[in-house]
Design a protein around this motif. Structure first.
Motif, mmCIF file in Angstrom:
data_model
loop_
_atom_site.group_PDB
_atom_site.id
_atom_site.type_symbol
_atom_site.label_atom_id
_atom_site.label_comp_id
_atom_site.label_asym_id
_atom_site.label_seq_id
_atom_site.Cartn_x
_atom_site.Cartn_y
_atom_site.Cartn_z
ATOM 1 N N GLN A 115 0.836 -1.188 0.000
ATOM 2 C CA GLN A 115 0.000 0.000 0.000
ATOM 3 C C GLN A 115 0.873 1.241 0.000
ATOM 4 O OE1 GLN A 115 -2.981 0.092 3.032
ATOM 5 N NE2 GLN A 115 -3.929 -1.839 2.409
ATOM 6 N N TYR A 116 0.434 2.274 -0.748
ATOM 7 C CA TYR A 116 1.242 3.475 -0.938
ATOM 8 C C TYR A 116 0.362 4.716 -0.919
ATOM 9 C CZ TYR A 116 4.445 -0.101 -2.662
ATOM 10 O OH TYR A 116 5.221 -1.222 -2.774
ATOM 11 N N LEU A 117 0.947 5.809 -0.441
ATOM 12 C CA LEU A 117 0.318 7.123 -0.538
ATOM 13 C C LEU A 117 0.729 7.733 -1.866
ATOM 14 C CD1 LEU A 117 -1.242 9.507 0.744
ATOM 15 C CD2 LEU A 117 0.922 10.230 1.794
ATOM 16 N N VAL A 118 -0.260 8.236 -2.616
ATOM 17 C CA VAL A 118 -0.002 8.721 -3.972
ATOM 18 C C VAL A 118 -0.517 10.144 -4.119
ATOM 19 C CG1 VAL A 118 -0.395 8.305 -6.431
ATOM 20 C CG2 VAL A 118 -0.256 6.369 -4.858
ATOM 21 N N ARG A 127 -5.137 14.962 -7.103
ATOM 22 C CA ARG A 127 -5.672 13.732 -6.526
ATOM 23 C C ARG A 127 -4.726 13.228 -5.441
ATOM 24 N NH1 ARG A 127 -6.761 13.479 -12.035
ATOM 25 N NH2 ARG A 127 -8.958 13.125 -12.559
ATOM 26 N N VAL A 128 -5.301 12.869 -4.305
ATOM 27 C CA VAL A 128 -4.555 12.263 -3.209
ATOM 28 C C VAL A 128 -5.183 10.908 -2.945
ATOM 29 C CG1 VAL A 128 -3.770 12.488 -0.831
ATOM 30 C CG2 VAL A 128 -4.115 14.543 -2.227
ATOM 31 N N ALA A 129 -4.366 9.843 -2.927
ATOM 32 C CA ALA A 129 -4.941 8.502 -2.852
ATOM 33 C C ALA A 129 -4.083 7.572 -2.016
ATOM 34 C CB ALA A 129 -5.110 7.916 -4.258
ATOM 35 N N LEU A 130 -4.740 6.560 -1.487
ATOM 36 C CA LEU A 130 -4.082 5.390 -0.928
ATOM 37 C C LEU A 130 -4.321 4.240 -1.899
ATOM 38 C CD1 LEU A 130 -5.128 5.679 2.820
ATOM 39 C CD2 LEU A 130 -2.834 6.009 1.882
ATOM 40 N N ALA A 131 -3.255 3.669 -2.414
ATOM 41 C CA ALA A 131 -3.376 2.634 -3.445
ATOM 42 C C ALA A 131 -2.723 1.342 -2.977
ATOM 43 C CB ALA A 131 -2.727 3.104 -4.747
ATOM 44 N N GLU A 132 -3.269 0.239 -3.450
ATOM 45 C CA GLU A 132 -2.733 -1.082 -3.108
ATOM 46 C C GLU A 132 -2.405 -1.845 -4.382
ATOM 47 O OE1 GLU A 132 -4.156 -5.250 -0.956
ATOM 48 O OE2 GLU A 132 -5.051 -3.337 -0.340
ATOM 49 N N LEU A 133 -1.203 -2.399 -4.429
ATOM 50 C CA LEU A 133 -0.765 -3.254 -5.534
ATOM 51 C C LEU A 133 -0.796 -4.701 -5.074
ATOM 52 C CD1 LEU A 133 2.320 -1.235 -6.859
ATOM 53 C CD2 LEU A 133 -0.057 -1.107 -7.625
ATOM 54 N N ARG A 134 -1.337 -5.576 -5.945
ATOM 55 C CA ARG A 134 -1.469 -6.993 -5.570
ATOM 56 C C ARG A 134 -0.696 -7.926 -6.499
ATOM 57 N NH1 ARG A 134 -7.216 -5.483 -5.385
ATOM 58 N NH2 ARG A 134 -7.712 -4.840 -3.241
ATOM 59 N N GLY A 135 -0.117 -7.391 -7.554
ATOM 60 C CA GLY A 135 0.652 -8.243 -8.449
ATOM 61 C C GLY A 135 -0.104 -8.618 -9.698
ATOM 62 N N ARG A 136 0.662 -8.898 -10.751
ATOM 63 C CA ARG A 136 0.064 -9.216 -12.048
ATOM 64 C C ARG A 136 -0.740 -10.507 -12.016
ATOM 65 N NH1 ARG A 136 4.604 -8.770 -16.161
ATOM 66 N NH2 ARG A 136 4.470 -6.548 -15.611
ATOM 67 N N GLU A 142 -5.372 -6.377 -10.189
ATOM 68 C CA GLU A 142 -3.944 -6.163 -9.945
ATOM 69 C C GLU A 142 -3.679 -4.997 -9.005
ATOM 70 O OE1 GLU A 142 -4.434 -7.809 -14.160
ATOM 71 O OE2 GLU A 142 -5.400 -6.322 -12.863
ATOM 72 N N SER A 143 -4.567 -4.002 -9.009
ATOM 73 C CA SER A 143 -4.390 -2.846 -8.144
ATOM 74 C C SER A 143 -5.755 -2.303 -7.746
ATOM 75 C CB SER A 143 -3.580 -1.752 -8.847
ATOM 76 O OG SER A 143 -4.253 -1.277 -9.994
ATOM 77 N N GLU A 144 -5.775 -1.558 -6.651
ATOM 78 C CA GLU A 144 -7.023 -0.964 -6.178
ATOM 79 C C GLU A 144 -6.728 0.361 -5.493
ATOM 80 O OE1 GLU A 144 -10.770 -1.776 -3.113
ATOM 81 O OE2 GLU A 144 -9.119 -3.211 -3.275
ATOM 82 N N ILE A 145 -7.545 1.359 -5.771
ATOM 83 C CA ILE A 145 -7.477 2.617 -5.036
ATOM 84 C C ILE A 145 -8.375 2.477 -3.817
ATOM 85 C CG2 ILE A 145 -7.980 5.083 -5.099
ATOM 86 C CD1 ILE A 145 -7.358 5.047 -8.068
#
Length: 418
Positions: A115-118, A127-136, A142-145
């Motif tokens: 999870q990352y702050l973007v 835009r300010v977001a918290l995003a999660e990467l789950r892999g290909r 694969e990803s979710e905001i």
């Protein structure tokens, strides 16, 4: 109330007549324009011409269409493409303001997780977001905001100078983080709190403006364009340091982990899902392309000071082309394009962007409308006060009108088929 009732009755009559015209194959928009052309000047309105119309609206539309379309013939496009390639090569080898190589020499391998702050700073939106990467491997997910807040960057925000703009950005980050995002399970939440309580928040930045990158997480600020004044007094300073300093003023400790251009972010995000991706295109408030290119096609001096280890690992690099800066002297400018350029605070700074990007299309249309009012009697020869101010007709309004015309045309086609 009587004038209002009369006006509403007249409007209903116009709409009814317009719908009937549509069913007969005529343009709904043209029917409405015909109504306005027949109207007498509004009381208190500013009459833009004291003389009778010098041409018909049909004549004006025919000329406008010719001016905009004549440069799209195959021969004209091929000639433009050849000249543009020459400018691209020159930019790749010597121009310090465009074709900017980033520090990203690899595309995502698709296994990045977390999870990352973007922060996405665009030409009209923050835009300010918290995003999660789950892999290909998580196909379709694969990803979710997890959370995102969107803030409009209006002309008042664009006029903020230097740190005032970045302080505004930091306040918006604080607002987003103060809201409760989706919480993990209690045990995982406790573990996260223990592991991150004494660490700064990792922050990734998508920056929609020119920047001379000096590392993956830093870069020297350039002039921003698009009406922004945030670079005043900060030119050449490190963007990562500026953001971190601004966040400290609102009590946030962040650590910038990566800075990418918006077009680079587009390229990387799609490459995370599709490994064959090699360029990303932005068509919004501005226009830009990022491309994954061999380092051999780029002048060595454009890379600046980088360790030898970087060159040992890199065969390609993600390049921020700053596409909007190209096209000077080769673009098919109309008289409305020339009017816009002459009134611009930085004429010729971004020739292509002035012709194709969302920030300028509404203004070009406004110039064309003013000429139509003066020469054809459009709107009864009256210049609406809302069109008298530069950039008062935004491209969002044009998009709504375009969608309406498209739906109207589609409706007529459906009736014809039936």
């Amino acid at each position: 109330m009587q004038p209002l009732a009369s006006a509403m009755t007249t409007l209903r009559q116009v709409l009814a007549a317009a719908i009937k015209s549509l069913l007969r194959g005529k343009s709904l928009i043209r029917a409405l324009l015909s109504f306005w052309i027949r109207e007498t000047p509004l009381k208190g309105g500013k009459v833009s011409s004291k003389h009778a119309p010098s041409r018909t609206i049909d004549d004006f539309l025919r000329e406008a269409e010719q001016l905009f379309v004549e440069s799209t013939t195959e021969a004209a496009l091929r000639e433009f493409s050849s000249k543009l390639k020459v400018q691209f090569r020159e930019g790749l080898w010597s121009n310090p303001a465009c074709m900017l190589p980033s520090f990203n020499h690899q595309l995502p391998h698709g296994f990045e997780r977390g999870q990352y702050l973007v922060l996405d700073v665009g030409g009209s939106t923050l835009r300010v977001a918290l995003a999660e990467l789950r892999g290909r491997g998580a196909r379709g997910a694969e990803s979710e905001i997890i959370r995102m807040d969107v803030f409009k960057i209006n002309p008042q925000i664009k006029s903020l100078k230097g740190m005032d703009f970045f302080d505004w950005v930091a306040q918006r980050i604080s607002e987003t983080l103060s809201k409760s995002p989706r919480q993990p399970p209690p045990q995982q939440q406790q573990q996260q709190q223990q592991s991150t309580s004494d660490k700064p928040l990792p922050l990734g930045i998508a920056w929609s403006f020119p920047i001379e990158q000096t590392s993956i997480r830093s870069g020297r600020l350039h002039d921003m364009g698009k009406g922004f004044l945030a670079a005043e007094g900060l030119l050449g300073q490190d963007l990562g340091d500026i953001i971190e300093s601004a966040c400290q003023t609102v009590g946030l400790i962040v650590e910038v982990s990566a800075i990418v251009n918006d077009s680079t972010a587009t390229l990387l995000s799609q490459a995370y899902i599709n490994p064959s991706t090699r360029f990303g295109l932005i068509l919004g408030t501005g226009v830009n392309i990022a491309a994954h290119l061999p380092i051999s096609v780029i002048g060595r001096e454009k890379f600046g000071a980088r360790p030898d280890s970087w060159y040992e690992r890199a065969s390609h690099v993600v390049v921020n082309t700053e596409l909007g800066m190209f096209g000077k002297g080769i673009l098919p400018a109309t008289r409305w394009d020339r009017l816009l350029n002459a009134s611009h605070p930085r004429p010729d700074f971004q020739p292509l962007e002035q012709m194709v990007s969302g920030y300028y299309l509404g203004e070009i249309c406004r110039y064309a409308l003013i000429e139509a009012i003066n020469s054809t009697g459009l709107f009864g020869g009256v210049l609406p006060p809302s069109l008298s101010k530069p950039y008062s007709l935004d491209t969002e309004t044009l998009s709504i009108a375009e969608e309406y015309v498209f739906l109207s045309t589609g409706f007529h086609t459906l009736l014809f088929v039936l």
